[in-house]
Structure formats: C-alpha cells, structure tokens
Design a protein around this motif. Sequence first.
Motif, PDB file in Angstrom:
ATOM      1  N   LEU A   1       0.941  -1.266   0.026  1.00  0.00           N
ATOM      2  CA  LEU A   1       0.012  -0.060  -0.070  1.00  0.00           C
ATOM      3  C   LEU A   1       0.923   1.207   0.073  1.00  0.00           C
ATOM      4  O   LEU A   1       1.637   1.372   0.945  1.00  0.00           O
ATOM      5  CB  LEU A   1      -0.853   0.053   1.358  1.00  0.00           C
ATOM      6  N   ARG A   2       0.514   2.301  -0.940  1.00  0.00           N
ATOM      7  CA  ARG A   2       1.478   3.116  -1.079  1.00  0.00           C
ATOM      8  C   ARG A   2       0.525   4.668  -0.428  1.00  0.00           C
ATOM      9  O   ARG A   2      -0.600   4.616  -0.579  1.00  0.00           O
ATOM     10  CB  ARG A   2       1.746   3.729  -2.594  1.00  0.00           C
TER      11      ARG A   2
ATOM     12  N   PRO B   1      -7.215   9.265  -0.074  1.00  0.00           N
ATOM     13  CA  PRO B   1      -6.985   8.239  -1.147  1.00  0.00           C
ATOM     14  C   PRO B   1      -6.119   7.222  -0.556  1.00  0.00           C
ATOM     15  O   PRO B   1      -6.328   6.057  -1.285  1.00  0.00           O
ATOM     16  CB  PRO B   1      -5.915   9.412  -2.018  1.00  0.00           C
ATOM     17  N   THR B   2      -5.338   7.251   0.395  1.00  0.00           N
ATOM     18  CA  THR B   2      -4.733   5.799   1.089  1.00  0.00           C
ATOM     19  C   THR B   2      -6.097   4.937   1.334  1.00  0.00           C
ATOM     20  O   THR B   2      -5.768   3.785   1.342  1.00  0.00           O
ATOM     21  CB  THR B   2      -4.221   6.330   2.168  1.00  0.00           C
TER      22      THR B   2
ATOM     23  N   ARG C   1      -7.249   3.390  -1.809  1.00  0.00           N
ATOM     24  CA  ARG C   1      -6.116   2.354  -2.287  1.00  0.00           C
ATOM     25  C   ARG C   1      -6.080   1.123  -1.428  1.00  0.00           C
ATOM     26  O   ARG C   1      -5.623  -0.027  -2.124  1.00  0.00           O
ATOM     27  CB  ARG C   1      -4.871   3.072  -2.232  1.00  0.00           C
ATOM     28  N   ARG C   2      -6.289   1.286  -0.131  1.00  0.00           N
ATOM     29  CA  ARG C   2      -6.273  -0.024   0.672  1.00  0.00           C
ATOM     30  C   ARG C   2      -7.403  -0.838   0.505  1.00  0.00           C
ATOM     31  O   ARG C   2      -7.297  -2.096   0.352  1.00  0.00           O
ATOM     32  CB  ARG C   2      -6.324   0.733   2.283  1.00  0.00           C
TER      33      ARG C   2
ATOM     34  N   LEU D   1      -6.715  -2.585  -3.005  1.00  0.00           N
ATOM     35  CA  LEU D   1      -5.726  -3.464  -2.660  1.00  0.00           C
ATOM     36  C   LEU D   1      -6.453  -4.912  -1.763  1.00  0.00           C
ATOM     37  O   LEU D   1      -6.120  -6.000  -2.334  1.00  0.00           O
ATOM     38  CB  LEU D   1      -4.625  -2.983  -1.881  1.00  0.00           C
TER      39      LEU D   1
END
Length: 480
Positions: free
Chosen positions: A258-259, A265-266, A269-270, A273
Amino acid sequence: MSERPVAGAGAHAFGDELGGEMGSDSERLDDALYVVHGSRGSGGLGRLLYAVYLVAIFAGIYGFTLWRGVLVSSDPEFIDTMVRSGWGLGAIAVVVAGLVGLAWRLGSVRGPVVPPLPFIDQVVAGPLDRAIVLRERLALTLLGGGSIGLLLGAIFAGGVVGSGVGGVGTVAAGAAAGLATGLASALAWFAGQAGTRPRALVDVRHGLATGLRGLRLEELRRHAIRSTHAGGAVLAGDLRAVRLDVAAPVTRARGRRLRAAGRYPTIMRRDLLGLRRTPFQVVTGACLTIGGSALAAVSLTQAGAPVIVAGLAAVALYFGFGALAEGVRLVADNAGTTPLIGLGFRAEAAAHLVVPVTAFLALATPITALLGSRLGGQPWVVAGAVVVLAGLLCAATLLAAFRGAPPEASFVPEFGPIAMTYWYARPLTLAAVSGGLLINRVAHAGPNVGAVLVGGAGSALVLIGVGFYLARKLELGHRI
C-alpha cells in the motif's frame, strides 16, 4: 463382549457401494462406535429426521402460503409472459447454479464430513479404512440434501398448482427437480471439502470412497475446530470472530504494498488492494449486483411484477454491496483503537464507502438502464432509482457494521435465539423492505415518480445518519 445392537449396521449397504472392505474394519468400527455412543448409536439419523421434519413444517405452513399468495396476487399476464419468454426458467437455473456453487465454496470452509475432535483423534486417525469410518456422515449428508430438496421442490410446485396453474405433473416435476438440486448441492458441498470437482464424485462406487479416503486429518481437525469456534461465536453474538474464523487465507497479491497518497486516497487504495487480494469476494459481489440489477430493472419497469421480485432484487444488491464493503466492517472491528492515519472514526468509515459505491454504480447503472429501456422504461428514472438504492445500501451496510453487541435478551434461554436472529437480520430486513418498496413504488408512480425518488433519497439520508450515529455510539463505548 456381550451381545448388543450393531451401531453401524445401517450404513453397511452404503459401505458396499463405496467399495470398502467390509470385513474386520467394519466390525472394529462397530466396536468403537459402541464404546463412544453406546447401544443407541450416534443418533445422526434421528437428528437428520428432526431437521427434515422442521423444514417440512415451516416450509409447508409458511413457505407454501407465502409463495401461493405471491402468485395469486400477481398479474397473471406478467407471469405468463415470464414463463413463455423463458425468463422464469432462466432465473431458476441461475439460482440452482448459484446454490451448487455456494455449496462447493462452503465445503472448503466447513465440509459435511466433520466428526468431533475426539472422534477424529481416537477413531479416524486409527488404522481403519477412512471410507468406512466416515461413510455414515456422508450418507446422511446425501440423504438430507435429497430429502430437503425433494420437499422444497414439491412445496414450490405445489404453490404454483395452488394458484391455479398446472396439475399433478407440475408437482412431480418440481419434486424431481428439487431432489436433483439437493443431491447436486450435497455432492458439491462434499467436493469442496475433498478438493475435487463434483463430477468426479458421480461414480458412487469409487468416487465417493476416494473422496473420503483423501480427507486429511489436518483438514478434518481444522474444520472441526473452526466449527466449534464459529458456533461459540454465534452464540455469543461475536460476528468479528466468525468472520475471522471462516475467512479464506489471503494468498494473492501478497507482494503488493500500500502506497501513501493522502489520508482519503490511501483509504481507497487500501480497499482496492484488499479486493485485489480476495478475487472470490469481488466475483461474488459482482454476480450478486448484476443479478439484483436485472431483477430491479424488471420490477422498475413492469407494474405487474410481484412485490417479492423487488424484495429479492434488494436482497441480492445488499449482499453484493456488502461483499465489496469489507473496509467498513474492518473499521467497526477496530473500534476503540488509535487511528493510524489521523482520520476520525466516522470519517474513516465514510471513506471506506467510496469504493463499494463506485463499483455498485458502475455495475448497476448500465445494466438497469439498458435492460429497463428494452422493457419500456425511461432510462433516467431507472438510473435515478439506482442512485437512491446506493444510498439505502450504504445505510444498511453502516447499520450492519456498527450494530454493536447483541441485546441482553439474546442470552435468555426461552427466546434468545429469536432475539439473536432479529438483531442480526435488522440490516437485511431494512434493505429488503426499503429497497423493495422503492423499486415497487417507482413502477407504479407514473407522473409522480420524481416525488417517489426524492422521498427515497430523503429516507436514505436519514438512515445513513442513523448509521453514523451508531458508529459514534460504538466509538464512545470503547472509551474509558
């Protein structure tokens, strides 16, 4: 040894079909069963007969009455159109395929052939042929699946006949189809546990015996332990423990990391993923959403469609949305812990709704709009109903995730199971009733459809507010 009834004698015929050696292994197994259970035997057949009896009572009284009432109160022209066009048979085929696939998937989590742990360690782990030791449980599984399928198929067809369509042949055909579905589901359930394809078990003489002999002790112990843990968690109302116990291990995309990209946004993204690491969950959510969207399109555009079709569409959409909203449940599971990226508890829950809402709209909107336009509906009305449904599904998901601990009445022996069931089913009931009513009312609103959509949107916002209120209540409940 003194004379006594032979505990395993009822399964000898099934053992012959399995191709097992019936000599000393069967006699030694009978001795072991007598030590474990006494002269009364394991009691598995009695428990199965009681379960079939309950299914017959409840399905015969409530299921038959409800199903017949739905058919009688429905538009005969709509039902005739669905039957002649093949849509009805196609829907039944999809449901049957879904049941068989679900049974196969369930077998990998908790199979049908799972003795108690002491029996596994003391009897199954011994030198006896495993196909003979475990044959009774498999025989009861097949007998139960066939019996329950036969009953439900006959009752389903009986409701059709009771509404004035068909005759005795319809009941016979429904019973036969139910029997085949029940047996196929039972075989798929065992195939999921044995790690093989269902068609490999069709050969009763060799396939089933090979499947039983292929069950490893480690897998049997794992299923038995999981069953015990899940049963205790259900009795205690600990849904998080159940999810952790039955969740499949993550084996895909383990190398992906995870970036960071800002707080919100994180979170998104999580979630992406997490969906990439659980492809089965994504496929399940997509299939349920597509199927529910198709049913919703029919109900939104056909005023003669039964109300139950709208309710079933809402239920399918609820489970499909929930399969994509694992992040919301994880937030609830972590209530009371320190936030790691600086987001508040409710803000993080709201951020986890972005991915499932986006995926739901991307799947449901084009399907309902295209199918609805082919059925004579207005695309903007159908699309607007989908947006409102997304809000109602968000509310139901929040209510499910942040429902908290079960009420104290759930642990009272007299009516605890009923209270526990009601507590667990409230979000599903909300989704089925509110979503089903919205879909049904849009089909009958005519020129007032705009007011119906606005009212539905207002209800969704109120229910979302209730969901965040419960989230706040759960958060404060973990503070010292």
